[in-house]
Design an enzyme around this catalytic site. Structure first.
Site, PDB file in Angstrom:
ATOM      1  N   ARG A 161     -11.167  16.999   0.605  1.00  0.00           N
ATOM      2  CA  ARG A 161     -10.218  16.304  -0.279  1.00  0.00           C
ATOM      3  C   ARG A 161      -9.922  17.216  -1.464  1.00  0.00           C
ATOM      4  O   ARG A 161     -10.855  17.787  -2.056  1.00  0.00           O
ATOM      5  CB  ARG A 161     -10.852  14.998  -0.761  1.00  0.00           C
ATOM      6  CG  ARG A 161      -9.915  14.135  -1.554  1.00  0.00           C
ATOM      7  CD  ARG A 161      -8.935  13.377  -0.710  1.00  0.00           C
ATOM      8  NE  ARG A 161      -9.565  12.358   0.111  1.00  0.00           N
ATOM      9  CZ  ARG A 161      -8.921  11.706   1.092  1.00  0.00           C
ATOM     10  NH1 ARG A 161      -7.660  11.981   1.371  1.00  0.00           N
ATOM     11  NH2 ARG A 161      -9.546  10.791   1.795  1.00  0.00           N
TER      12      ARG A 161
ATOM     13  N   CYS B 286      -3.360  10.987   9.886  1.00  0.00           N
ATOM     14  CA  CYS B 286      -2.385  11.800   9.157  1.00  0.00           C
ATOM     15  C   CYS B 286      -2.591  13.308   9.359  1.00  0.00           C
ATOM     16  O   CYS B 286      -1.635  14.048   9.623  1.00  0.00           O
ATOM     17  CB  CYS B 286      -2.444  11.448   7.674  1.00  0.00           C
ATOM     18  SG  CYS B 286      -4.097  11.094   7.063  1.00  0.00           S
TER      19      CYS B 286
ATOM     20  N   LYS C 216     -12.051  12.017  14.112  1.00  0.00           N
ATOM     21  CA  LYS C 216     -10.699  11.535  14.459  1.00  0.00           C
ATOM     22  C   LYS C 216      -9.818  12.710  14.870  1.00  0.00           C
ATOM     23  O   LYS C 216      -9.111  12.650  15.871  1.00  0.00           O
ATOM     24  CB  LYS C 216     -10.058  10.831  13.255  1.00  0.00           C
ATOM     25  CG  LYS C 216     -10.608   9.455  12.961  1.00  0.00           C
ATOM     26  CD  LYS C 216      -9.902   8.867  11.748  1.00  0.00           C
ATOM     27  CE  LYS C 216     -10.644   7.644  11.246  1.00  0.00           C
ATOM     28  NZ  LYS C 216     -10.154   7.178   9.952  1.00  0.00           N
TER      29      LYS C 216
ATOM     30  N   GLY D  57       0.819  -1.215   0.000  1.00  0.00           N
ATOM     31  CA  GLY D  57       0.000   0.000   0.000  1.00  0.00           C
ATOM     32  C   GLY D  57       0.851   1.261   0.000  1.00  0.00           C
ATOM     33  O   GLY D  57       2.088   1.209   0.044  1.00  0.00           O
TER      34      GLY D  57
ATOM     35  N   VAL E 135       1.237   3.550   2.359  1.00  0.00           N
ATOM     36  CA  VAL E 135       1.987   3.747   3.604  1.00  0.00           C
ATOM     37  C   VAL E 135       3.074   2.678   3.739  1.00  0.00           C
ATOM     38  O   VAL E 135       4.223   2.975   4.093  1.00  0.00           O
ATOM     39  CB  VAL E 135       1.027   3.704   4.818  1.00  0.00           C
ATOM     40  CG1 VAL E 135       1.805   3.722   6.118  1.00  0.00           C
ATOM     41  CG2 VAL E 135       0.059   4.880   4.764  1.00  0.00           C
TER      42      VAL E 135
ATOM     43  N   GLY F 161      -3.996  10.184   0.622  1.00  0.00           N
ATOM     44  CA  GLY F 161      -4.550   9.918   1.954  1.00  0.00           C
ATOM     45  C   GLY F 161      -5.551   8.778   1.904  1.00  0.00           C
ATOM     46  O   GLY F 161      -5.828   8.133   2.920  1.00  0.00           O
TER      47      GLY F 161
ATOM     48  N   SER G 206       3.220 -11.043  -3.932  1.00  0.00           N
ATOM     49  CA  SER G 206       3.572 -10.094  -5.006  1.00  0.00           C
ATOM     50  C   SER G 206       4.980  -9.555  -4.753  1.00  0.00           C
ATOM     51  O   SER G 206       5.716 -10.110  -3.926  1.00  0.00           O
ATOM     52  CB  SER G 206       2.561  -8.943  -5.062  1.00  0.00           C
ATOM     53  OG  SER G 206       2.571  -8.225  -3.841  1.00  0.00           O
TER      54      SER G 206
ATOM     55  N   HIS H  20      -0.862  16.689   3.167  1.00  0.00           N
ATOM     56  CA  HIS H  20      -2.088  17.305   3.661  1.00  0.00           C
ATOM     57  C   HIS H  20      -1.744  18.714   4.158  1.00  0.00           C
ATOM     58  O   HIS H  20      -0.674  18.926   4.737  1.00  0.00           O
ATOM     59  CB  HIS H  20      -2.668  16.515   4.842  1.00  0.00           C
ATOM     60  CG  HIS H  20      -3.263  15.178   4.471  1.00  0.00           C
ATOM     61  ND1 HIS H  20      -3.460  14.768   3.171  1.00  0.00           N
ATOM     62  CD2 HIS H  20      -3.714  14.174   5.260  1.00  0.00           C
ATOM     63  CE1 HIS H  20      -4.002  13.565   3.172  1.00  0.00           C
ATOM     64  NE2 HIS H  20      -4.167  13.174   4.420  1.00  0.00           N
TER      65      HIS H  20
HETATM   66  N1  LIG Z   1      -2.565   6.951   3.121  1.00  0.00           N
HETATM   67  C1  LIG Z   1      -2.329   7.732   4.144  1.00  0.00           C
HETATM   68  O1  LIG Z   1      -1.976   8.915   3.975  1.00  0.00           O
HETATM   69  C2  LIG Z   1      -2.458   7.229   5.546  1.00  0.00           C
HETATM   70  C3  LIG Z   1      -1.977   8.030   6.591  1.00  0.00           C
HETATM   71  C4  LIG Z   1      -2.100   7.583   7.917  1.00  0.00           C
HETATM   72  C5  LIG Z   1      -2.666   6.354   8.155  1.00  0.00           C
HETATM   73  N2  LIG Z   1      -3.125   5.585   7.136  1.00  0.00           N
HETATM   74  C6  LIG Z   1      -3.681   4.273   7.457  1.00  0.00           C
HETATM   75  O2  LIG Z   1      -2.707   3.299   7.079  1.00  0.00           O
HETATM   76  C7  LIG Z   1      -3.364   2.106   6.657  1.00  0.00           C
HETATM   77  C8  LIG Z   1      -2.886   1.768   5.240  1.00  0.00           C
HETATM   78  O3  LIG Z   1      -3.291   2.818   4.397  1.00  0.00           O
HETATM   79  P1  LIG Z   1      -2.790   2.962   2.882  1.00  0.00           P
HETATM   80  O4  LIG Z   1      -3.096   4.357   2.535  1.00  0.00           O
HETATM   81  O5  LIG Z   1      -1.417   2.452   2.708  1.00  0.00           O
HETATM   82  O6  LIG Z   1      -3.832   2.007   2.111  1.00  0.00           O
HETATM   83  P2  LIG Z   1      -3.641   1.189   0.739  1.00  0.00           P
HETATM   84  O7  LIG Z   1      -2.722   1.906  -0.171  1.00  0.00           O
HETATM   85  O8  LIG Z   1      -5.020   0.887   0.290  1.00  0.00           O
HETATM   86  O9  LIG Z   1      -2.943  -0.161   1.215  1.00  0.00           O
HETATM   87  C9  LIG Z   1      -3.596  -1.102   2.046  1.00  0.00           C
HETATM   88  C10 LIG Z   1      -2.627  -2.231   2.361  1.00  0.00           C
HETATM   89  O10 LIG Z   1      -3.255  -3.145   3.257  1.00  0.00           O
HETATM   90  C11 LIG Z   1      -3.121  -4.456   2.718  1.00  0.00           C
HETATM   91  N3  LIG Z   1      -4.214  -5.318   3.141  1.00  0.00           N
HETATM   92  C12 LIG Z   1      -5.541  -5.148   2.937  1.00  0.00           C
HETATM   93  N4  LIG Z   1      -6.229  -6.192   3.484  1.00  0.00           N
HETATM   94  C13 LIG Z   1      -5.306  -7.008   4.032  1.00  0.00           C
HETATM   95  C14 LIG Z   1      -5.368  -8.239   4.714  1.00  0.00           C
HETATM   96  N5  LIG Z   1      -6.549  -8.848   4.966  1.00  0.00           N
HETATM   97  N6  LIG Z   1      -4.209  -8.815   5.150  1.00  0.00           N
HETATM   98  C15 LIG Z   1      -3.014  -8.225   4.915  1.00  0.00           C
HETATM   99  N7  LIG Z   1      -2.888  -7.059   4.253  1.00  0.00           N
HETATM  100  C16 LIG Z   1      -4.014  -6.458   3.822  1.00  0.00           C
HETATM  101  C17 LIG Z   1      -3.119  -4.249   1.207  1.00  0.00           C
HETATM  102  O11 LIG Z   1      -2.581  -5.393   0.590  1.00  0.00           O
HETATM  103  P3  LIG Z   1      -2.977  -5.818  -0.933  1.00  0.00           P
HETATM  104  O12 LIG Z   1      -2.180  -4.917  -1.837  1.00  0.00           O
HETATM  105  O13 LIG Z   1      -2.535  -7.242  -1.027  1.00  0.00           O
HETATM  106  O14 LIG Z   1      -4.457  -5.615  -1.058  1.00  0.00           O
HETATM  107  C18 LIG Z   1      -2.207  -3.029   1.120  1.00  0.00           C
HETATM  108  O15 LIG Z   1      -0.867  -3.427   1.248  1.00  0.00           O
HETATM  109  C19 LIG Z   1      -4.870   2.385   6.765  1.00  0.00           C
HETATM  110  O16 LIG Z   1      -5.349   1.934   8.001  1.00  0.00           O
HETATM  111  C20 LIG Z   1      -4.929   3.904   6.696  1.00  0.00           C
HETATM  112  O17 LIG Z   1      -6.089   4.426   7.316  1.00  0.00           O
HETATM  113  C21 LIG Z   1      -3.036   6.003   5.839  1.00  0.00           C
END
Ligand SMILES: NC(=O)c1ccc[n+]([C@@H]2O[C@H](COP(=O)([O-])OP(=O)(O)OC[C@H]3O[C@@H](n4cnc5c(N)ncnc54)[C@H](OP(=O)(O)O)[C@@H]3O)[C@@H](O)[C@H]2O)c1
Length: 345
Positions: A247, A140, A225, A27, A29, A171, A55, A254
Site C-alpha cells: 500500500r 482491482c 487473489k 462507497g 466504487v 483501494g 442518505s 494501482h
Molecule cells: N476500492 C476499490 O478500489 C475496489 C476495487 C475493486 C473491488 N472493490 C470491491 O468493491 C466493494 C466495495 O468497495 P469500496 O471500495 O467501494 O468500499 P467502501 O467505500 O467502503 O463502500 C462500501 C459500500 O458498501 C455499502 N454497504 C456496506 N454494508 C452494507 C450492507 N449490509 N447493505 C448494503 N450496503 C452495504 C456501504 O454503505 P454505507 O455507506 O451505508 O455503509 C458502502 O456504500 C468491496 O467488495 C471491494 O472489495 C473495491
C-alpha cells in the site's frame, strides 16, 4: 471523481431501458459507477441507489441521488451491481438472481467459484455470450495486470509471472481515502480530526508491504487473489504466479511492476507494438512513466518501462498503472454489463 473520455462504453438505448440497482452506492466504487452510468446517459429514474442506510450521494457535477436501505422492500430491477463487502454480496446475489435480475458482483465473494465467470471483457468476454445471470468482477490489481499480460501470453506464452503492486489508498474504499487525506494534512502541519484508519500503520509518507492479512505461510489475501484470479482470467490453471502487494500513499490508481518469463522470444519493441494495438491499453513513451497521479480518472491500463529481463528475449518486464476504481472496478463492471444481453434473463 468525474467520468470522461471513453463514454458511453457500449451502453446503448437498450441498456438505458434497464432498471439498474447500484448497491453500495455511497462507497468509493459505487460512486464511480454512478459517475459512469451518468456519463453513459442512463436515465436517473432507472437507477436505484442502495446502501446500509438512507442518505444522498452527489456526483462531480453536483447532481444528487437519493440512497435507500438495501434491506427495504427490494423493488424490481433488471441489472444489479453489487459494490458491497463480500459478505453482503454473498447474501444479496442469490436473492437478486432469484428475483430475475442479472447481477455483477464487484466483491471477491464469487470470483473463484468454478461455475461463475470472472471476466475482463477484452480478455475473456466470450464467457458472457451465453448470458450468465451472475458475473464476478475481478480484483482491482488483477484486472490491471491481466490486461497487458493477456497480450503477452497470446504472443509468446507466459511461463512464470512475478507481480509487485503499489496500491492506492482508495483501494480500501472511502475509509482508506479519508484516512490518507487526514494523515497528509497532519503531515503538512494541519491538525486533523481523530479518524479511524483501515490500514495497520500510518500511510502518509510511508509504504506498507502487505495489503491485507497474512496467512500462516506469510502470503497476504490480496496476493492469493492476484495469483488465483490471474490464472482463472487468462485460462492458464498451471501458470506460476508470485505476487507481493504494498500500500502506498497515492489517492487512486494501482501500479504494478511485472516480470514475466516467456515460452518464446519477444522483443520489447514488438511487445510495445502489440500492446499499443490492444484494446484498453495505452503505451507510455515517458521514460519516467506511467505514474498514478497522471493516470487517475482515465480508462486505459497505461504500460511503460517495457524491456527485456535477465533471460533476454524470453523475459519481459514492464510497469503498468490503472485507475483501480475504473478498470479495476466500476468501468470493467459497466463493460461487462454492456456485453450482456440488454434484457431481463
Ligand atoms: N476500492 C476499490 O478500489 C475496489 C476495487 C475493486 C473491488 N472493490 C470491491 O468493491 C466493494 C466495495 O468497495 P469500496 O471500495 O467501494 O468500499 P467502501 O467505500 O467502503 O463502500 C462500501 C459500500 O458498501 C455499502 N454497504 C456496506 N454494508 C452494507 C450492507 N449490509 N447493505 C448494503 N450496503 C452495504 C456501504 O454503505 P454505507 O455507506 O451505508 O455503509 C458502502 O456504500 C468491496 O467488495 C471491494 O472489495 C473495491
Amino acid at each position: 471523481m468525474g467520468a470522461e473520455a471513453g463514454a458511453p462504453w457500449g451502453w446503448t438505448d437498450a441498456h438505458r431501458a434497464l432498471r439498474v440497482a447500484v448497491v453500495g452506492a455511497t462507497g468509493a466504487v459505487g460512486r464511480e459507477l454512478l459517475e459512469l452510468l451518468s456519463a453513459a446517459r442512463h436515465p436517473r429514474e432507472r437507477i436505484d441507489c442502495q446502501a446500509r442506510g438512507r442518505s444522498r450521494v452527489a456526483l462531480a457535477d453536483g447532481r444528487a441521488f437519493e440512497v435507500r436501505p438495501a434491506d427495504e422492500a427490494p423493488g424490481r430491477c433488471d441489472l444489479a451491481f453489487l459494490c458491497t463487502p463480500s459478505e453482503v454480496s454473498l447474501d444479496l446475489a442469490p436473492l437478486l438472481v432469484e428475483s430475475g435480475a442479472r447481477v455483477i458482483d464487484l466483491s471477491s465473494a464469487h470470483r473463484m467459484h468454478p461455475g461463475i465467470p470472472l471476466v475482463v471483457p477484452e480478455i475473456n468476454g466470450k464467457e458472457l455470450d451465453r448470458g450468465p445471470r451472475l458475473v464476478a468482477n475481478p480484483n482491482c490489481t488483477t484486472a490491471i495486470a491481466a490486461l497487458p499480460l493477456s497480450v503477452i501470453d497470446r504472443a509468446a506464452g507466459l511461463e512464470e509471472v512475478v507481480v509487485v503492486s503499489y496500491q492506492a489508498a482508495s483501494g480500501a474504499g472511502l475509509p482508506g481515502l479519508r484516512a490518507l487525506e487526514a494523515e497528509m494534512r497532519e503531515a503538512a502541519g494541519v491538525p486533523a480530526d481523530e479518524r479511524e484508519s483501515p490500514f495497520p500503520a500510518p500511510l502518509a509518507l510511508n509504504v506498507i508491504p502487505a495489503v491485507s492479512e497474512l496467512d500462516e505461510s506469510g502470503v497476504s489475501g490480496e496476493e492469493r487473489k492476484i495469483e488465483g484470479e490471474l490464472r482463472k482470467i487468462l485460462g492458464r490453471a498451471g501458470l506460476a504466479v508470485e505476487a507481493t502487494t504494498a500500500r502506498v500513499p497515492v489517492q487512486r490508481c494501482h501500479s504494478v511492476a511485472v516480470h514475466a518469463r516467456l515460452s518464446r522470444e519477444l522483443a520489447p519493441a514488438d511487445a510495445a507494438s502489440l500492446l499499443r494495438a490492444a484494446p484498453g491499453i495505452a503505451v507510455s513513451e515517458d521514460p519516467h512513466g506511467p505514474r498514478p497521479r497522471e493516470c487517475a480518472g482515465t480508462d486505459p491500463v497505461h504500460v511503460g518501462r517495457i524491456r527485456s529481463g535477465a533471460r533476454g528475449g524470453r523475459s519481459l518486464c514492464f510497469f503498468a498503472v490503472g485507475d483501480q476504481l475504473r478498470k479495476g472496478a466500476a468501468l470493467n463492471a459497466l463493460q461487462v454489463a454492456a456485453r450482456l444481453p440488454a434484457r431481463r434473463p
